[in-house]
Design an enzyme around this catalytic site. Structure first.
Site, PDB file in Angstrom:
ATOM      1  N   LYS A  71       0.835  -1.204   0.000  1.00 26.73           N
ATOM      2  CA  LYS A  71       0.000   0.000   0.000  1.00 26.73           C
ATOM      3  C   LYS A  71       0.874   1.261   0.000  1.00 26.73           C
ATOM      4  CE  LYS A  71      -3.951  -2.231   2.229  1.00 26.73           C
ATOM      5  NZ  LYS A  71      -5.009  -2.089   3.268  1.00 26.73           N
ATOM      6  N   TYR A 120     -11.789  -2.671  -4.847  1.00 26.93           N
ATOM      7  CA  TYR A 120     -12.485  -2.825  -3.567  1.00 26.93           C
ATOM      8  C   TYR A 120     -14.009  -2.873  -3.745  1.00 26.93           C
ATOM      9  CZ  TYR A 120      -8.185  -2.140  -0.807  1.00 26.93           C
ATOM     10  OH  TYR A 120      -6.938  -2.285  -0.217  1.00 26.93           O
ATOM     11  N   PHE A 174     -16.289   2.929   5.407  1.00 29.21           N
ATOM     12  CA  PHE A 174     -14.891   3.351   5.212  1.00 29.21           C
ATOM     13  C   PHE A 174     -14.445   3.299   3.742  1.00 29.21           C
ATOM     14  CE2 PHE A 174     -14.799  -1.201   6.346  1.00 29.21           C
ATOM     15  CZ  PHE A 174     -14.027  -1.738   5.322  1.00 29.21           C
ATOM     16  N   ARG A 192      -2.042 -14.616   3.251  1.00 27.76           N
ATOM     17  CA  ARG A 192      -2.822 -13.917   4.288  1.00 27.76           C
ATOM     18  C   ARG A 192      -2.200 -14.140   5.667  1.00 27.76           C
ATOM     19  NH1 ARG A 192      -7.153 -10.437   3.021  1.00 27.76           N
ATOM     20  NH2 ARG A 192      -8.373 -11.255   4.748  1.00 27.76           N
ATOM     21  N   THR A 241      -6.060  -8.265   9.773  1.00 29.56           N
ATOM     22  CA  THR A 241      -6.323  -6.971   9.123  1.00 29.56           C
ATOM     23  C   THR A 241      -6.008  -5.798  10.058  1.00 29.56           C
ATOM     24  OG1 THR A 241      -8.084  -8.023   7.867  1.00 29.56           O
ATOM     25  CG2 THR A 241      -8.104  -5.626   7.926  1.00 29.56           C
ATOM     26  N   ARG A 246       2.218  -7.263   9.077  1.00 27.24           N
ATOM     27  CA  ARG A 246       1.507  -6.206   9.811  1.00 27.24           C
ATOM     28  C   ARG A 246       1.904  -6.202  11.283  1.00 27.24           C
ATOM     29  NH1 ARG A 246      -4.085  -7.826   6.742  1.00 27.24           N
ATOM     30  NH2 ARG A 246      -3.935  -6.363   4.995  1.00 27.24           N
ATOM     31  N   ASN A 265      -2.212  -0.473   7.152  1.00 26.94           N
ATOM     32  CA  ASN A 265      -1.718  -1.817   7.490  1.00 26.94           C
ATOM     33  C   ASN A 265      -0.789  -2.401   6.423  1.00 26.94           C
ATOM     34  OD1 ASN A 265      -3.690  -2.347   5.628  1.00 26.94           O
ATOM     35  ND2 ASN A 265      -4.928  -3.667   6.946  1.00 26.94           N
ATOM     36  N   HIS A 280      -1.802  -5.550   1.105  1.00 24.19           N
ATOM     37  CA  HIS A 280      -3.063  -6.231   0.794  1.00 24.19           C
ATOM     38  C   HIS A 280      -2.736  -7.614   0.247  1.00 24.19           C
ATOM     39  CE1 HIS A 280      -6.758  -7.297  -1.347  1.00 24.19           C
ATOM     40  NE2 HIS A 280      -5.963  -7.619  -2.355  1.00 24.19           N
ATOM     41  N   GLU A 306      -8.431 -10.071  -9.158  1.00 24.40           N
ATOM     42  CA  GLU A 306      -7.466  -8.989  -8.892  1.00 24.40           C
ATOM     43  C   GLU A 306      -6.285  -9.052  -9.865  1.00 24.40           C
ATOM     44  OE1 GLU A 306      -8.676  -8.740  -4.166  1.00 24.40           O
ATOM     45  OE2 GLU A 306      -6.686  -9.462  -4.674  1.00 24.40           O
TER      46      GLU A 306
HETATM   47  P1  RTP Z   1      -6.885  -6.183   2.448  1.00 24.47           P
HETATM   48  O1  RTP Z   1      -8.048  -6.292   1.486  1.00 24.47           O
HETATM   49  O2  RTP Z   1      -6.253  -4.818   2.441  1.00 24.47           O
HETATM   50  O3  RTP Z   1      -5.900  -7.308   2.361  1.00 24.47           O
HETATM   51  O4  RTP Z   1      -7.495  -6.280   3.887  1.00 24.47           O
HETATM   52  P2  RTP Z   1      -8.524  -7.312   4.462  1.00 24.47           P
HETATM   53  O5  RTP Z   1      -9.088  -8.213   3.413  1.00 24.47           O
HETATM   54  O6  RTP Z   1      -7.823  -7.944   5.598  1.00 24.47           O
HETATM   55  O7  RTP Z   1      -9.635  -6.308   4.968  1.00 24.47           O
HETATM   56  P3  RTP Z   1     -10.941  -5.751   4.249  1.00 24.47           P
HETATM   57  O8  RTP Z   1     -12.086  -5.955   5.164  1.00 24.47           O
HETATM   58  O9  RTP Z   1     -11.050  -6.263   2.837  1.00 24.47           O
HETATM   59  O10 RTP Z   1     -10.620  -4.196   4.202  1.00 24.47           O
HETATM   60  C1  RTP Z   1      -9.764  -3.653   3.258  1.00 24.47           C
HETATM   61  C2  RTP Z   1      -8.917  -2.600   3.912  1.00 24.47           C
HETATM   62  O11 RTP Z   1      -9.754  -1.520   4.352  1.00 24.47           O
HETATM   63  C3  RTP Z   1      -9.238  -0.962   5.539  1.00 24.47           C
HETATM   64  N1  RTP Z   1     -10.280  -1.007   6.550  1.00 24.47           N
HETATM   65  N2  RTP Z   1     -10.659   0.044   7.233  1.00 24.47           N
HETATM   66  N3  RTP Z   1     -11.999   1.780   9.059  1.00 24.47           N
HETATM   67  C4  RTP Z   1     -12.345   0.512   9.000  1.00 24.47           C
HETATM   68  O12 RTP Z   1     -13.210   0.040   9.712  1.00 24.47           O
HETATM   69  C5  RTP Z   1     -11.640  -0.360   8.068  1.00 24.47           C
HETATM   70  N4  RTP Z   1     -11.854  -1.648   7.910  1.00 24.47           N
HETATM   71  C6  RTP Z   1     -10.999  -2.066   6.939  1.00 24.47           C
HETATM   72  C7  RTP Z   1      -8.031  -1.778   5.953  1.00 24.47           C
HETATM   73  O13 RTP Z   1      -6.855  -1.068   5.551  1.00 24.47           O
HETATM   74  C8  RTP Z   1      -8.177  -3.073   5.162  1.00 24.47           C
HETATM   75  O14 RTP Z   1      -6.925  -3.651   4.881  1.00 24.47           O
END
Ligand code: RTP
Length: 151
Positions: free
Chosen positions: A12, A52, A60, A88, A94, A105, A115, A118, A129
């Site tokens: 990121k 996304y 968010f 992962r 996350t 992380r 974090n 991704h 992706e």
């Molecule tokens: P990533 O896609 O980045 O690998 O992360 P992830 O699957 O573990 O998490 P995901 O739920 O898909 O969320 C994507 C990214 O959004 C940010 N986030 N912010 N403010 C919030 O509540 C919140 N929740 C998630 C995080 O940077 C996360 O990696």
């Protein structure tokens, strides 16, 4: 699960700015995964809206898309046994406050929105992706290391 399983890993903007690109690449390389695509790219908000799309209803989402488009990211595809799940695990939880030490992380991040990296969350997401980030395709080549990594 296959030795040819592919995952999309992205450093990121904060990971690029903090000089963590080499460290993240090193961890995937030394674990035994094979790099099959790599680029530094400053992508648009529209591109991240597609990346996304599954999160589009989350509160968010607008901030996430805006932030991710604020600077260059490093887009990569890594291939190897169980690369999605293992990738992962290597990234860690996350929320970095819950990420185990030893994970990327858990070693380099403190904040959910910063974090560092991704990783695809399923083989299906990885396929989507990889197509989005590498429409030109990945690089096919033989690696002499495979016989020393896989039984
Ligand atoms: P990533 O896609 O980045 O690998 O992360 P992830 O699957 O573990 O998490 P995901 O739920 O898909 O969320 C994507 C990214 O959004 C940010 N986030 N912010 N403010 C919030 O509540 C919140 N929740 C998630 C995080 O940077 C996360 O990696």
């Amino acid at each position: 699960m296959s030795v040819k399983e592919r995952t999309y890993i992205m450093v990121k903007p904060e990971g690029v700015q903090r000089g963590l690109v080499g460290e993240i690449i090193k961890r995937f390389e030394t674990r035994g995964f094979k790099l099959i695509a790599l680029k530094l790219v400053h992508a648009t908000k529209e591109h991240f809206e597609k990346h996304y799309a599954d999160l589009s209803t989350k509160p968010f989402y607008p901030g996430l898309v805006k932030y991710m488009a604020s600077g260059p990211v490093v887009a990569m595809v890594w291939e190897g046994l169980d690369s999605v799940k293992t990738g992962r695990t290597m990234l860690g939880a996350t929320n970095p406050l819950a990420s185990a030490p030893g994970t990327i992380r858990g070693d380099y991040a403190l904040s959910l929105g910063r974090n560092v990296c991704h990783g695809s969350d399923s083989v299906e997401s990885a396929e989507k992706e990889i197509k989005l980030w590498f429409p030109e395709g990945v690089v096919q080549y033989e690696s002499s290391q495979a016989a020393w990594i896989f039984e």
